[in-house]
Motif scaffolding. Structure first.
Motif, short mmCIF file in Angstrom:
data_model
loop_
_atom_site.label_atom_id
_atom_site.label_comp_id
_atom_site.label_asym_id
_atom_site.label_seq_id
_atom_site.Cartn_x
_atom_site.Cartn_y
_atom_site.Cartn_z
N LEU A 84 -30.93 11.20 52.33
CA LEU A 84 -32.37 11.44 52.20
C LEU A 84 -33.08 10.90 53.43
CD1 LEU A 84 -33.08 10.20 48.52
CD2 LEU A 84 -32.49 12.51 49.27
N GLN A 85 -34.23 11.48 53.74
CA GLN A 85 -35.06 10.91 54.80
C GLN A 85 -35.74 9.67 54.24
OE1 GLN A 85 -37.96 13.52 56.50
NE2 GLN A 85 -38.65 12.03 58.02
N ARG A 86 -35.63 8.54 54.96
CA ARG A 86 -36.17 7.27 54.47
C ARG A 86 -37.66 7.41 54.14
NH1 ARG A 86 -33.99 2.39 54.96
NH2 ARG A 86 -32.60 3.05 56.66
N GLY A 87 -38.05 6.88 52.98
CA GLY A 87 -39.44 6.92 52.56
C GLY A 87 -39.82 8.17 51.80
N THR A 88 -38.85 9.10 51.65
CA THR A 88 -39.13 10.34 50.92
C THR A 88 -37.97 10.61 49.95
OG1 THR A 88 -37.94 11.91 52.36
CG2 THR A 88 -40.14 11.22 53.07
N SER A 89 -38.12 11.68 49.16
CA SER A 89 -37.03 12.17 48.31
C SER A 89 -36.48 13.48 48.87
CB SER A 89 -37.53 12.36 46.86
OG SER A 89 -37.91 11.13 46.30
N ASP A 90 -36.67 13.69 50.15
CA ASP A 90 -36.24 14.94 50.79
C ASP A 90 -34.78 14.86 51.20
OD1 ASP A 90 -38.88 15.68 50.49
OD2 ASP A 90 -39.42 15.10 52.55
N ARG A 91 -33.98 15.82 50.74
CA ARG A 91 -32.58 15.86 51.11
C ARG A 91 -32.42 16.22 52.59
NH1 ARG A 91 -28.70 17.36 47.24
NH2 ARG A 91 -27.26 17.46 49.02
N VAL A 92 -31.43 15.61 53.22
CA VAL A 92 -31.07 15.94 54.60
C VAL A 92 -29.73 16.66 54.54
CG1 VAL A 92 -30.48 15.02 56.87
CG2 VAL A 92 -32.28 13.93 55.52
N ARG A 93 -29.66 17.85 55.08
CA ARG A 93 -28.45 18.67 54.99
C ARG A 93 -27.93 19.01 56.38
NH1 ARG A 93 -27.82 20.70 49.79
NH2 ARG A 93 -29.66 20.53 48.44
N ASN A 94 -26.62 19.18 56.44
CA ASN A 94 -25.99 19.63 57.68
C ASN A 94 -26.01 21.16 57.71
OD1 ASN A 94 -25.30 16.99 58.47
ND2 ASN A 94 -23.50 17.02 57.16
N LYS A 95 -26.37 21.70 58.84
CA LYS A 95 -26.42 23.15 59.00
C LYS A 95 -25.66 23.57 60.25
CE LYS A 95 -30.91 23.92 56.72
NZ LYS A 95 -32.26 24.52 56.88
N ARG A 96 -25.13 24.78 60.21
CA ARG A 96 -24.52 25.38 61.41
C ARG A 96 -25.65 25.99 62.24
NH1 ARG A 96 -21.48 26.57 56.99
NH2 ARG A 96 -19.32 25.83 56.99
N VAL A 97 -25.86 25.38 63.40
CA VAL A 97 -27.01 25.80 64.21
C VAL A 97 -26.53 26.22 65.60
CG1 VAL A 97 -29.19 25.04 65.25
CG2 VAL A 97 -28.56 24.27 62.95
N ASN A 98 -27.05 27.31 66.09
CA ASN A 98 -26.80 27.74 67.46
C ASN A 98 -27.48 26.75 68.39
OD1 ASN A 98 -27.22 29.04 70.04
ND2 ASN A 98 -26.61 30.96 69.07
N GLU A 99 -26.68 26.05 69.21
CA GLU A 99 -27.28 24.99 70.02
C GLU A 99 -28.20 25.52 71.11
OE1 GLU A 99 -23.77 24.30 73.37
OE2 GLU A 99 -24.02 22.82 71.76
N ARG A 100 -28.09 26.80 71.43
CA ARG A 100 -28.98 27.37 72.45
C ARG A 100 -30.30 27.80 71.85
NH1 ARG A 100 -30.04 32.50 73.88
NH2 ARG A 100 -28.29 33.26 72.62
N THR A 101 -30.26 28.50 70.68
CA THR A 101 -31.49 29.05 70.09
C THR A 101 -32.08 28.12 69.04
OG1 THR A 101 -30.30 30.23 68.33
CG2 THR A 101 -30.59 31.37 70.44
N GLY A 102 -31.25 27.22 68.49
CA GLY A 102 -31.73 26.35 67.42
C GLY A 102 -31.77 27.03 66.07
N GLU A 103 -31.31 28.28 65.98
CA GLU A 103 -31.33 29.02 64.72
C GLU A 103 -30.03 28.81 63.94
OE1 GLU A 103 -32.03 33.07 65.68
OE2 GLU A 103 -34.07 32.73 66.44
N GLU A 104 -30.14 28.84 62.59
CA GLU A 104 -28.97 28.67 61.72
C GLU A 104 -28.09 29.91 61.80
OE1 GLU A 104 -27.87 27.40 57.09
OE2 GLU A 104 -29.97 27.65 57.73
N VAL A 105 -26.76 29.68 61.77
CA VAL A 105 -25.80 30.78 61.91
C VAL A 105 -25.05 30.95 60.59
CG1 VAL A 105 -23.78 31.62 63.16
CG2 VAL A 105 -25.51 30.25 64.36
N PRO A 106 -25.02 32.18 60.01
CA PRO A 106 -24.27 32.42 58.77
C PRO A 106 -22.77 32.15 58.98
CG PRO A 106 -25.76 34.24 59.24
CD PRO A 106 -25.73 33.38 60.47
N LEU A 107 -22.10 31.73 57.92
CA LEU A 107 -20.69 31.37 58.01
C LEU A 107 -19.84 32.54 58.50
CD1 LEU A 107 -18.46 29.29 57.58
CD2 LEU A 107 -18.34 30.03 55.19
#
Length: 354
Positions: free
Chosen positions: A35-58
């Protein structure tokens, strides 16, 4: 019923046995979300294109090997095409004495079962033959794009498969550790006392006597934080043994270890604390201090290092465990500090009324 993690054909000589492989062990590690400290927001790992910053489907992710100049792309089906036996054959190439396989080679354990009732006779035949011979079948197979070296053995009426490390995966300890003792000399008296300690602490291997006390404490911590209660901190680690005090430490350890063996443990034999317990450093430190001071005085209420007159609430877990051992408290090796206090009070009340 569990689902098999792999199925194929086990072969030895000209005999073929269709088998299924099942996971043999579970992990009871407590799983946490992020979780992000101070919130109840989940932090998740995503597959992200390091050049565009966009998530990549499996289904758009491919394997690539970096050869230094460029990436060489490899598709999953290409790996399947080159797998020995097309990933469905477990071929035993020979049999070895189990005692010849050093423990460092063993990795994970799986159960093997026949793929159908029609194969139980061949399965039983191999299991009995391996059991009577005390042998293991050495084989290789491919699972999930990885080739494994394995040992197939008979164990408690079934076949088990143990994945093994390859020889070149075993590191050379002399290259990894720069302060191994080498030709360090020990005296005959020290060796004799150390052997005596080993013999005194010898136990029968009963895995059910050992518990993952750390995970139990993690669970207790979560419950305490949920209910707003406080949590007792663990005992500090034992201090290192000074070489000058080595004989004192060995002698004190032998004396302490002898005490439980003089009385029944409540479990049919000698029993030591589980891997979560530590020997009381005060016992060894007091013996060493007494020797350095030429004998020294005695504490009120008992001998040196004694805590007979102290309240149970003021004693360390190690001291409580020593008292529980002397009182033959059953199940003491799996108790936390609070449970040891309650058990000792119960034993004291039982003696007072009997």
């Amino acid at each position: 019923m569990a689902r098999p993690v792999w199925s194929g054909t086990l072969t030895f000589g000209l005999v073929s046995l269709p088998v299924q492989m099942f996971t043999a062990t579970d992990s009871h590690t407590v799983r946490f979300h992020q979780l992000q400290r101070g919130t109840s927001d989940r932090v998740r790992n995503k597959r992200v294109n390091e050049r565009t910053g966009e998530e990549v489907p499996l289904d758009e992710v491919v394997k690539a090997f970096d050869d230094g100049d460029e990436y060489v792309l490899v598709e999953p089906e290409e790996l399947d095409d080159i797998a020995p036996g097309r990933s469905r054959t477990l071929e035993i190439t020979g049999f070895v004495d189990l005692r010849d396989v050093e423990p460092i080679f063993f990795d994970r354990t799986y159960f093997l079962g026949p793929k159908g009732k029609e194969y139980t006779k061949v399965y039983a035949l191999l299991e009995k033959a391996l059991g009577e011979a005390g042998a293991a079948g050495i084989a290789t197979f491919v699972m999930r794009n990885h080739q494994y070296l394995v040992a197939v053995r008979a164990e408690a009426g079934l076949l088990t498969l143990h994945t093994l490390h390859w020889a070149d995966e075993i590191r050379d300890p002399r290259r990894e550790i720069d302060n191994l003792p080498g030709r360090t000399k020990v005296t005959d008296r020290e060796l004799k006392m150390a052997r005596q300690l080993v013999d005194t602490l010898r136990i029968d291997w009963k895995p059910e006597d050992f518990h993952d006390t750390y995970q139990e404490r993690v669970t207790a911590l979560i419950e305490a934080k949920r209910t707003g209660k406080s949590v007792e901190k663990a005992e500090p680690p034992a201090e290192s043994t000074n070489v000058v005090d080595l004989m004192d430490a060995l002698r004190a350890s032998v004396d302490r270890a002898k005490k439980p063996s003089d009385q029944p443990s409540g479990h049919g034999g000698k029993k030591r604390a589980n891997s979560g317990d530590t020997s009381p450093p005060t016992h060894i430190r007091d013996a060493a201090a007494k020797r350095r001071s030429g004998g020294g005085g005695r504490r009120k209420g008992g001998g040196a290092g004694s805590s007979k007159g102290a309240s149970l609430d003021t004693l360390t877990k190690a001291e409580l465990y020593r008292r529980a051992t002397e009182a033959s408290v059953p199940g003491r090796s799996s108790m936390n500090r609070g449970e040891l206090v309650d058990a000792l009070r119960g034993a004291r009340q039982h003696r007072a009324t009997s």
